[in-house]
Scaffold this motif. Structure first.
Motif: not given
Length: 526
Positions: A279-280, A345, A357, A476-477
């Motif tokens: 994620p991310g 990451k 990130i 995340v996001g």
């Protein structure tokens, strides 16, 4: 029996004497014909350790400005047990960067093991010239050209940049030209002496080198390219232009045009391989790169169409990130940014440090062995562009710059039309920085030459400043925050002792005649 004896000698050399090859390339091989010596020029020792450590990285890259470290990395990684602590020490300008009691991989593997091969080939083939004089001279020429480039880079890594306005009398490296183990090591040559010997080797090689070769060996084009590179560092831009023009003309003639020498980055795409990024993280970090629908399967190999002379490129330094300055070099319509400047990451540890990130440049890992620290055709084109600009031929320089941009920028990007003088040269040098493999030592050498003879120019730095950066993890996001300088700063003047690697104690002990004091051996990086 003869082949068995030959292999036994090679085995003994590399098992019992390897640690001493840095100072005395041991033992002549005992071949019976030129072909046996010729094959030595294909050995991985001449191309696979171009200023790389035993983990395939290059601390010299950390003396430049393409990378940065975070506070978290330094807090967790700055330990003697870290096998690559020299990279952090280089970033911090804490000399000696490597433990002085350890072997120097650059010196042992990258310079003098290769010199061992070149010198054996040169001396050995000379004994068999009567077998086939023309063929023998070609092999000697290839070995001389390889030795010249090898020692040229070594001189500039372990000594100061060549300065056209000075005596260049700093002692740097031993220019060893014999494979005889009983011969006394020569004294350290000065920068001027190394440049004179390199020039003689290259001009001699140009007379006999073959027109074609494999990617790891020299030919007419690579020797002319090396001469252009040599005169670039010497500051003789008239001769630089002469050889860059000759190399490019020969390359065009043999390859049939630029399309056979440069990849159009608009034709690279990422394809699904079943892997999913965390994620991310950008999906491209785990996907496979493909060129032109799979029509070219060699773009990431040492024989790719862009490789003029192959020398292995170090791996992207782990736990470091693309610097803010390096990221800013790339515009949004630059396909290198679109393809390779990716979110990934960052470093995290069990103590709560988390960089979240971050942006990292993936070109070296995605292109792989299709990148070279030897010479690529794009680098040759940019050397010609630089030579044109330094000789006041702005129109020709701009044409070369725009030619490369056709292959590197998004289709439809307008050509540059209004640059001239220093502004034009500055953009050519920026393009050179974008194009060269950023984990290598090449930016380091450029910084040294600019400071030596481009005083006051906009591309010249007299002092390097490294910051520890504070990266902030976000959910995340959400868009990652731009890192900020933590307040910890490391600085060093370029073309000072900080930009000249010291010879390790393991070498100095075997060469007391050089009269160089040993470094203190209480190595305690902190």
């Amino acid at each position: 029996m003869k082949n068995l004896l030959y292999m036994l000698i090679v085995t003994l050399v590399f098992t019992s004497c390897d640690e001493y090859l840095d100072v005395k390339p041991v033992g002549k091989l005992i071949p019976s014909k030129i072909e046996e010596l010729d094959r030595l020029l294909n050995n991985s020792s001449v191309y696979a350790w171009d200023y790389m450590d035993n983990n395939n990285g290059c601390s010299i890259a950390m003396l430049g400005d393409n990378y940065e470290y975070s506070e978290n990395v330094f807090a967790s990684e700055l330990e003697v047990s870290n096998p690559n602590v020299d990279r952090l020490m280089a970033y911090k300008f804490n000399r000696p960067y490597n433990n002085p009691i350890n072997p120097d991989y650059f010196w042992d593997w990258g310079i003098y093991k290769a010199a061992y091969y070149y010198n054996n080939v040169i001396e050995g083939v000379e004994e068999f010239l009567s077998q086939n004089e023309g063929y023998g001279k070609e092999v000697i020429a290839q070995a001389k050209a390889g030795r010249a480039l090898n020692y040229l880079n070594a001189c500039m890594v372990y000594g100061p940049a060549y300065n056209p306005g000075s005596a260049n009398d700093t002692r740097t490296i031993p220019f060893r030209t014999t494979a005889d183990a009983t011969a006394v090591n020569p004294d350290l040559s000065t920068t001027q002496e190394v440049f004179d010997l390199v020039e003689a080797d290259l001009l001699s090689a140009l007379e006999d080198v073959p027109s074609f070769s494999t990617s790891v060996r020299h030919n007419q084009v690579t020797v002319k390219a090396t001469l252009a590179y040599f005169y670039m560092f010497k500051g003789d831009f008239t001769k630089m232009l002469n050889y860059a023009e000759g190399a490019w003309a020969d390359a065009l003639s043999s390859k049939g045009g630029e399309d056979a020498m440069i990849y159009d980055y608009n034709k690279f795409v990422y394809i699904d391989n079943g892997m999913t990024a965390p994620p991310g993280v950008d999906s491209e970090t785990v996907l496979d790169l493909q060129y032109d629908g799979g029509s070219d399967l060699d773009f990431n190999r040492s024989n790719s169409k862009e490789v003029l002379l192959y020398r292995k490129t170090p791996s992207r330094p782990s736990r470091s990130y693309a610097s803010q300055e390096y990221q800013a070099l790339f515009s949004d319509n630059d396909m290198r940014k679109k393809l390779f400047m990716l979110w990934t990451k960052g470093y995290a540890d069990e103590f709560g440090g988390d960089d979240g990130i971050v942006k990292q440049y993936y070109r070296a890992s995605k292109i792989g062995e299709g990148l070279t620290t030897g010479f690529s055709y794009p680098e040759l084109l940019l050397m010609r562009a630089e030579a044109y600009a330094r000789n006041g031929q702005d129109a020709n320089a701009l044409t070369d710059l725009n030619k490369l941009r056709e292959y590197r920028y998004e289709t439809g990007t307008p050509a540059l039309t209004s640059l001239s003088g220093d502004a034009l040269l500055h953009e050519i040098l920026n393009e050179r920085r974008r194009e060269l493999p950023n984990p290598s030592y090449k930016r380091f050498l450029d910084l040294k030459r600019f400071d030596a003879y481009d005083s006051g120019k906009p591309w010249t730095k007299t002092t390097m400043t490294h910051h520890l950066m504070t990266y902030t993890a976000v959910p995340v996001g959400e868009t990652p925050l731009v890192p900020v300088e933590s307040g910890t700063v490391f600085t060093a003047p370029i073309n000072s002792e900080y930009y000249m690697l010291p010879i390790s104690n393991s070498v100095l002990r075997l060469n007391p005649q050089w009269d160089i004091p040993l470094a203190p051996e209480d190595y305690n990086p902190s």
